[in-house]
Design a protein around this motif. Structure first.
Motif, PDB file in Angstrom:
ATOM      1  N   PRO A   1       5.241  -0.636 -15.149  1.00 42.47           N
ATOM      2  CA  PRO A   1       5.319  -2.074 -14.873  1.00 42.47           C
ATOM      3  C   PRO A   1       4.381  -2.458 -13.739  1.00 42.47           C
ATOM      4  O   PRO A   1       3.967  -1.601 -12.941  1.00 42.47           O
ATOM      5  CB  PRO A   1       6.783  -2.273 -14.463  1.00 42.47           C
ATOM      6  CG  PRO A   1       7.182  -0.949 -13.885  1.00 42.47           C
ATOM      7  CD  PRO A   1       6.424   0.096 -14.668  1.00 42.47           C
ATOM      8  N   PRO A   2       4.030  -3.736 -13.634  1.00 49.43           N
ATOM      9  CA  PRO A   2       3.169  -4.163 -12.513  1.00 49.43           C
ATOM     10  C   PRO A   2       3.816  -3.819 -11.178  1.00 49.43           C
ATOM     11  O   PRO A   2       5.020  -3.993 -10.990  1.00 49.43           O
ATOM     12  CB  PRO A   2       3.056  -5.678 -12.711  1.00 49.43           C
ATOM     13  CG  PRO A   2       3.362  -5.899 -14.144  1.00 49.43           C
ATOM     14  CD  PRO A   2       4.365  -4.848 -14.524  1.00 49.43           C
ATOM     15  N   LEU A   3       3.012  -3.314 -10.264  1.00 49.23           N
ATOM     16  CA  LEU A   3       3.536  -2.945  -8.950  1.00 49.23           C
ATOM     17  C   LEU A   3       3.853  -4.182  -8.112  1.00 49.23           C
ATOM     18  O   LEU A   3       4.824  -4.209  -7.358  1.00 49.23           O
ATOM     19  CB  LEU A   3       2.516  -2.070  -8.208  1.00 49.23           C
ATOM     20  CG  LEU A   3       2.901  -1.625  -6.801  1.00 49.23           C
ATOM     21  CD1 LEU A   3       4.108  -0.685  -6.847  1.00 49.23           C
ATOM     22  CD2 LEU A   3       1.740  -0.919  -6.116  1.00 49.23           C
ATOM     23  N   VAL A   4       3.014  -5.216  -8.238  1.00 43.66           N
ATOM     24  CA  VAL A   4       3.201  -6.440  -7.444  1.00 43.66           C
ATOM     25  C   VAL A   4       3.236  -7.640  -8.393  1.00 43.66           C
ATOM     26  O   VAL A   4       2.271  -8.403  -8.488  1.00 43.66           O
ATOM     27  CB  VAL A   4       2.069  -6.614  -6.406  1.00 43.66           C
ATOM     28  CG1 VAL A   4       2.499  -7.572  -5.300  1.00 43.66           C
ATOM     29  CG2 VAL A   4       1.644  -5.288  -5.811  1.00 43.66           C
TER      30      VAL A   4
ATOM     31  N   ARG B   1       0.840  -1.207   0.000  1.00 45.59           N
ATOM     32  CA  ARG B   1       0.000   0.000   0.000  1.00 45.59           C
ATOM     33  C   ARG B   1       0.873   1.255   0.000  1.00 45.59           C
ATOM     34  O   ARG B   1       0.581   2.229  -0.702  1.00 45.59           O
ATOM     35  CB  ARG B   1      -0.917  -0.007   1.222  1.00 45.59           C
ATOM     36  CG  ARG B   1      -2.064  -0.999   1.138  1.00 45.59           C
ATOM     37  CD  ARG B   1      -3.154  -0.639   2.136  1.00 45.59           C
ATOM     38  NE  ARG B   1      -4.188  -1.666   2.160  1.00 45.59           N
ATOM     39  CZ  ARG B   1      -4.383  -2.515   3.159  1.00 45.59           C
ATOM     40  NH1 ARG B   1      -3.610  -2.444   4.230  1.00 45.59           N
ATOM     41  NH2 ARG B   1      -5.337  -3.408   3.118  1.00 45.59           N
ATOM     42  N   GLN B   2       1.934   1.234   0.779  1.00 48.76           N
ATOM     43  CA  GLN B   2       2.808   2.405   0.837  1.00 48.76           C
ATOM     44  C   GLN B   2       3.529   2.609  -0.493  1.00 48.76           C
ATOM     45  O   GLN B   2       3.672   3.740  -0.971  1.00 48.76           O
ATOM     46  CB  GLN B   2       3.832   2.248   1.970  1.00 48.76           C
ATOM     47  CG  GLN B   2       4.645   3.495   2.240  1.00 48.76           C
ATOM     48  CD  GLN B   2       3.771   4.688   2.600  1.00 48.76           C
ATOM     49  OE1 GLN B   2       2.919   4.599   3.483  1.00 48.76           O
ATOM     50  NE2 GLN B   2       3.967   5.807   1.914  1.00 48.76           N
ATOM     51  N   GLN B   3       3.969   1.516  -1.122  1.00 47.85           N
ATOM     52  CA  GLN B   3       4.614   1.618  -2.433  1.00 47.85           C
ATOM     53  C   GLN B   3       3.650   2.202  -3.459  1.00 47.85           C
ATOM     54  O   GLN B   3       4.046   3.019  -4.307  1.00 47.85           O
ATOM     55  CB  GLN B   3       5.081   0.240  -2.888  1.00 47.85           C
ATOM     56  CG  GLN B   3       6.224  -0.344  -2.083  1.00 47.85           C
ATOM     57  CD  GLN B   3       6.514  -1.789  -2.469  1.00 47.85           C
ATOM     58  OE1 GLN B   3       6.230  -2.209  -3.587  1.00 47.85           O
ATOM     59  NE2 GLN B   3       7.064  -2.550  -1.541  1.00 47.85           N
ATOM     60  N   ALA B   4       2.385   1.784  -3.389  1.00 49.90           N
ATOM     61  CA  ALA B   4       1.383   2.293  -4.327  1.00 49.90           C
ATOM     62  C   ALA B   4       1.172   3.786  -4.129  1.00 49.90           C
ATOM     63  O   ALA B   4       0.980   4.531  -5.102  1.00 49.90           O
ATOM     64  CB  ALA B   4       0.071   1.533  -4.148  1.00 49.90           C
ATOM     65  N   LEU B   5       1.201   4.248  -2.890  1.00 60.06           N
ATOM     66  CA  LEU B   5       1.024   5.675  -2.609  1.00 60.06           C
ATOM     67  C   LEU B   5       2.231   6.490  -3.068  1.00 60.06           C
ATOM     68  O   LEU B   5       2.105   7.643  -3.493  1.00 60.06           O
ATOM     69  CB  LEU B   5       0.791   5.898  -1.110  1.00 60.06           C
ATOM     70  CG  LEU B   5      -0.548   5.401  -0.552  1.00 60.06           C
ATOM     71  CD1 LEU B   5      -0.549   5.484   0.972  1.00 60.06           C
ATOM     72  CD2 LEU B   5      -1.713   6.209  -1.129  1.00 60.06           C
ATOM     73  N   ASP B   6       3.414   5.887  -2.989  1.00 59.62           N
ATOM     74  CA  ASP B   6       4.639   6.602  -3.344  1.00 59.62           C
ATOM     75  C   ASP B   6       4.884   6.618  -4.848  1.00 59.62           C
ATOM     76  O   ASP B   6       5.515   7.551  -5.362  1.00 59.62           O
ATOM     77  CB  ASP B   6       5.848   5.967  -2.647  1.00 59.62           C
ATOM     78  CG  ASP B   6       5.817   6.157  -1.139  1.00 59.62           C
ATOM     79  OD1 ASP B   6       5.101   7.069  -0.676  1.00 59.62           O
ATOM     80  OD2 ASP B   6       6.487   5.386  -0.424  1.00 59.62           O
ATOM     81  N   ARG B   7       4.386   5.632  -5.577  1.00 60.58           N
ATOM     82  CA  ARG B   7       4.767   5.498  -6.986  1.00 60.58           C
ATOM     83  C   ARG B   7       4.308   6.662  -7.869  1.00 60.58           C
ATOM     84  O   ARG B   7       5.039   7.036  -8.785  1.00 60.58           O
ATOM     85  CB  ARG B   7       4.277   4.164  -7.557  1.00 60.58           C
ATOM     86  CG  ARG B   7       4.931   3.878  -8.903  1.00 60.58           C
ATOM     87  CD  ARG B   7       5.034   2.411  -9.203  1.00 60.58           C
ATOM     88  NE  ARG B   7       3.818   1.883  -9.762  1.00 60.58           N
ATOM     89  CZ  ARG B   7       3.796   0.859 -10.630  1.00 60.58           C
ATOM     90  NH1 ARG B   7       4.922   0.298 -11.025  1.00 60.58           N
ATOM     91  NH2 ARG B   7       2.660   0.398 -11.079  1.00 60.58           N
TER      92      ARG B   7
ATOM     93  N   ALA C   1       9.186   8.200 -13.708  1.00 64.73           N
ATOM     94  CA  ALA C   1       9.394   7.016 -14.547  1.00 64.73           C
ATOM     95  C   ALA C   1       8.097   6.269 -14.817  1.00 64.73           C
ATOM     96  O   ALA C   1       7.999   5.539 -15.811  1.00 64.73           O
ATOM     97  CB  ALA C   1      10.409   6.085 -13.884  1.00 64.73           C
ATOM     98  N   THR C   2       7.101   6.422 -13.957  1.00 65.25           N
ATOM     99  CA  THR C   2       5.830   5.708 -14.145  1.00 65.25           C
ATOM    100  C   THR C   2       4.688   6.666 -14.471  1.00 65.25           C
ATOM    101  O   THR C   2       3.524   6.316 -14.305  1.00 65.25           O
ATOM    102  CB  THR C   2       5.473   4.911 -12.874  1.00 65.25           C
ATOM    103  OG1 THR C   2       5.293   5.822 -11.774  1.00 65.25           O
ATOM    104  CG2 THR C   2       6.552   3.905 -12.533  1.00 65.25           C
TER     105      THR C   2
ATOM    106  N   GLU D   1      -4.745   2.123 -10.589  1.00 63.85           N
ATOM    107  CA  GLU D   1      -4.302   1.878 -11.970  1.00 63.85           C
ATOM    108  C   GLU D   1      -2.829   1.489 -12.019  1.00 63.85           C
ATOM    109  O   GLU D   1      -2.163   1.643 -13.050  1.00 63.85           O
ATOM    110  CB  GLU D   1      -4.527   3.125 -12.817  1.00 63.85           C
ATOM    111  CG  GLU D   1      -3.866   4.380 -12.281  1.00 63.85           C
ATOM    112  CD  GLU D   1      -4.118   5.597 -13.151  1.00 63.85           C
ATOM    113  OE1 GLU D   1      -3.385   5.794 -14.137  1.00 63.85           O
ATOM    114  OE2 GLU D   1      -5.068   6.346 -12.844  1.00 63.85           O
ATOM    115  N   GLU D   2      -2.298   0.968 -10.904  1.00 58.93           N
ATOM    116  CA  GLU D   2      -0.881   0.651 -10.818  1.00 58.93           C
ATOM    117  C   GLU D   2      -0.539  -0.739 -11.345  1.00 58.93           C
ATOM    118  O   GLU D   2       0.635  -1.092 -11.418  1.00 58.93           O
ATOM    119  CB  GLU D   2      -0.398   0.791  -9.371  1.00 58.93           C
ATOM    120  CG  GLU D   2      -0.634   2.158  -8.761  1.00 58.93           C
ATOM    121  CD  GLU D   2      -0.044   3.280  -9.614  1.00 58.93           C
ATOM    122  OE1 GLU D   2       1.100   3.146 -10.082  1.00 58.93           O
ATOM    123  OE2 GLU D   2      -0.749   4.292  -9.823  1.00 58.93           O
ATOM    124  N   GLN D   3      -1.525  -1.539 -11.701  1.00 62.81           N
ATOM    125  CA  GLN D   3      -1.256  -2.871 -12.249  1.00 62.81           C
ATOM    126  C   GLN D   3      -2.309  -3.159 -13.327  1.00 62.81           C
ATOM    127  O   GLN D   3      -3.216  -3.953 -13.134  1.00 62.81           O
ATOM    128  CB  GLN D   3      -1.287  -3.934 -11.137  1.00 62.81           C
ATOM    129  CG  GLN D   3      -0.740  -5.292 -11.566  1.00 62.81           C
ATOM    130  CD  GLN D   3       0.049  -5.960 -10.455  1.00 62.81           C
ATOM    131  OE1 GLN D   3       0.949  -5.363  -9.886  1.00 62.81           O
ATOM    132  NE2 GLN D   3      -0.267  -7.204 -10.144  1.00 62.81           N
TER     133      GLN D   3
END
Length: 224
Positions: free
Chosen positions: A76-79, A57-63, A68-69, A174-176
């Motif tokens: 790229p897929p987050l997980v 969840r934290q990675q998704a908030l930071d991305r 680059a994304t 929309e991260e994956q």
């Protein structure tokens, strides 16, 4: 005649009651769930890699802060490890920009509940993952997808009596994307049910130490 109705029948009855109470809104056609045997699709290995939901969840908030994304087609897929686990994908309809499940999707939720309560899957735990198509603010899409995953978990736990200990949720917004070549496509708006393997066996409590018998009572001395 059967003495008991299935969870799917109960879902249809619940949906009918909701449709009578809530005015319907125009919506696109409800896609059917996958035709393969859902139990076999989810009954994977007994153990699965440990996934840190809070960290994801934290990675998704930071991305979204990364340039680059910024473009969905280069995202790229987050997980990626989720893609390797047993899973099925469903089309569950919600009100626009909302976590309110539309009545027509309760039949799909009933099918999910029937699957998760199959005897072969009762020892397993699952991750409900919400996704959105690309559009609008990425951070807002994360929030909406998390609320939608939570809403499905709540219905499964309250309406269909599935133990909440077996259900975790994750919103990826929309991260994956499922169709990265077409980020706004409705195909990217979906719900995944991912098998996380069997629940850990509860540890047996250590046996209590044997109590020592009390010392024998002393006999009073008699006076002569």
């Amino acid at each position: 005649m059967r003495n008991a109705i299935s969870l799917r029948d109960a879902a249809m009855l619940a949906a009918l009651l909701i449709m009578l109470a809530v005015p319907l809104c125009p919506a696109r056609g409800q896609a059917t769930a996958p035709a393969e045997n859902l139990v076999d699709a989810l009954a994977g290995p007994e153990t699965a890699p440990e996934i840190d939901i809070a960290a994801i969840r934290q990675q998704a908030l930071d991305r979204p802060k990364s340039k680059a994304t910024a473009q969905p087609v280069n995202r790229p897929p987050l997980v990626p490890e989720l893609l390797k686990l047993p899973q099925v994908t469903f089309d569950v309809l919600f009100d626009p920009d909302s976590s309110i499940i539309r009545p027509g999707s309760y039949r799909t939720l009933g099918r999910i509940a029937d699957t998760l309560t199959d005897p072969a899957l009762l020892p397993y735990r699952f991750l409900i993952v919400g996704h959105t198509e690309s559009g609008g603010r990425r951070d807002h899409n994360l929030i909406v997808s998390q609320r939608r995953a939570d809403a499905i978990r709540d219905v499964l736990a309250t309406t269909f009596k599935i133990s909440s200990k077996r259900l975790q949720t994750l919103g990826l917004g929309e991260e994956q994307l499922r169709d990265a070549a077409r980020p706004p496509s409705a195909a990217n708006r979906r719900i995944q049910v991912v098998s996380l393997g069997k629940m850990p066996e509860p540890e047996s409590p250590a046996p209590a130490p044997a109590k020592k018998p009390p010392p024998p009572a002393k006999k009073p001395h008699s006076r002569k």
